[in-house]
Scaffold this motif. Structure first.
Motif, PDB file in Angstrom:
ATOM      1  N   TYR A   1       0.944  -1.116   0.042  1.00 43.19           N
ATOM      2  CA  TYR A   1      -0.026  -0.025  -0.065  1.00 43.19           C
ATOM      3  C   TYR A   1       0.922   1.195  -0.049  1.00 43.19           C
ATOM      4  CZ  TYR A   1      -3.921  -2.844   1.433  1.00 43.19           C
ATOM      5  OH  TYR A   1      -5.087  -3.848   1.235  1.00 43.19           O
TER       6      TYR A   1
ATOM      7  N   CYS B   1       0.233   5.601   0.685  1.00 43.87           N
ATOM      8  CA  CYS B   1      -0.554   6.496   0.977  1.00 43.87           C
ATOM      9  C   CYS B   1      -0.538   7.853  -0.014  1.00 43.87           C
ATOM     10  CB  CYS B   1      -0.345   7.138   2.389  1.00 43.87           C
ATOM     11  SG  CYS B   1      -1.008   8.531   3.038  1.00 43.87           S
TER      12      CYS B   1
ATOM     13  N   LYS C   1      -4.654   9.616   7.774  1.00 45.52           N
ATOM     14  CA  LYS C   1      -5.852  10.064   6.628  1.00 45.52           C
ATOM     15  C   LYS C   1      -6.260   8.608   5.828  1.00 45.52           C
ATOM     16  CE  LYS C   1      -3.880  14.610   6.093  1.00 45.52           C
ATOM     17  NZ  LYS C   1      -3.464  15.592   5.267  1.00 45.52           N
TER      18      LYS C   1
ATOM     19  N   ASP D   1      -6.673   3.459   6.220  1.00 50.04           N
ATOM     20  CA  ASP D   1      -6.163   4.731   6.946  1.00 50.04           C
ATOM     21  C   ASP D   1      -4.664   4.274   7.099  1.00 50.04           C
ATOM     22  OD1 ASP D   1      -8.771   5.410   7.351  1.00 50.04           O
ATOM     23  OD2 ASP D   1      -9.239   4.365   9.174  1.00 50.04           O
ATOM     24  N   CYS D   2      -3.868   5.475   6.727  1.00 53.10           N
ATOM     25  CA  CYS D   2      -2.735   5.480   6.827  1.00 53.10           C
ATOM     26  C   CYS D   2      -2.056   5.328   8.104  1.00 53.10           C
ATOM     27  CB  CYS D   2      -1.843   6.715   6.073  1.00 53.10           C
ATOM     28  SG  CYS D   2      -0.182   6.750   6.129  1.00 53.10           S
TER      29      CYS D   2
ATOM     30  N   GLU E   1      -6.200   7.646   2.990  1.00 55.46           N
ATOM     31  CA  GLU E   1      -5.624   7.810   1.540  1.00 55.46           C
ATOM     32  C   GLU E   1      -4.880   6.563   1.205  1.00 55.46           C
ATOM     33  OE1 GLU E   1      -6.324  10.465  -0.447  1.00 55.46           O
ATOM     34  OE2 GLU E   1      -7.798  11.390   0.883  1.00 55.46           O
ATOM     35  N   LEU E   2      -4.831   5.497   1.832  1.00 53.63           N
ATOM     36  CA  LEU E   2      -4.325   4.322   1.185  1.00 53.63           C
ATOM     37  C   LEU E   2      -4.474   3.585  -0.024  1.00 53.63           C
ATOM     38  CD1 LEU E   2      -3.184   2.082   4.334  1.00 53.63           C
ATOM     39  CD2 LEU E   2      -1.748   3.701   3.113  1.00 53.63           C
TER      40      LEU E   2
END
Length: 87
Positions: free
Chosen positions: A6, A8, A34, A28-29, A36-37
């Protein structure tokens, strides 16, 4: 279980996660918290556990038994040569 990669989109943090194929993708990163993963496209890595075909088949002599079973004594069959009978 496959190992997925993954990244981010917000902070660029990269990570690998050991997940089942049926698990939902991570979002979730862990670095910036955030959602944004995004899953990266890469060669799939996976871990084979326990006994199975990869351990027992196609084994060559001199290799260890990875499952921890006691090594079985090897018996070699030697062909007995019969003496030629002259008539």
């Amino acid at each position: 279980m496959p190992i997925y990669e993954y990244q981010c989109k917000a902070c660029g943090h990269q990570l690998e996660a050991l997940q089942r194929m049926s698990d939902a993708p991570l979002t979730d990163c862990p670095a910036c918290q955030k959602a944004e993963l995004s899953k990266q496209i890469s060669a799939v890595g996976f871990r084979l556990k326990g006994g199975g075909w990869y351990e027992t088949d196609f084994k060559t002599s001199g290799k260890k038994n990875l499952a921890g079973d006691a090594a079985k004594p090897k018996t070699e069959k030697k062909a007995k040569a019969e003496p030629d009978k002259a008539s």
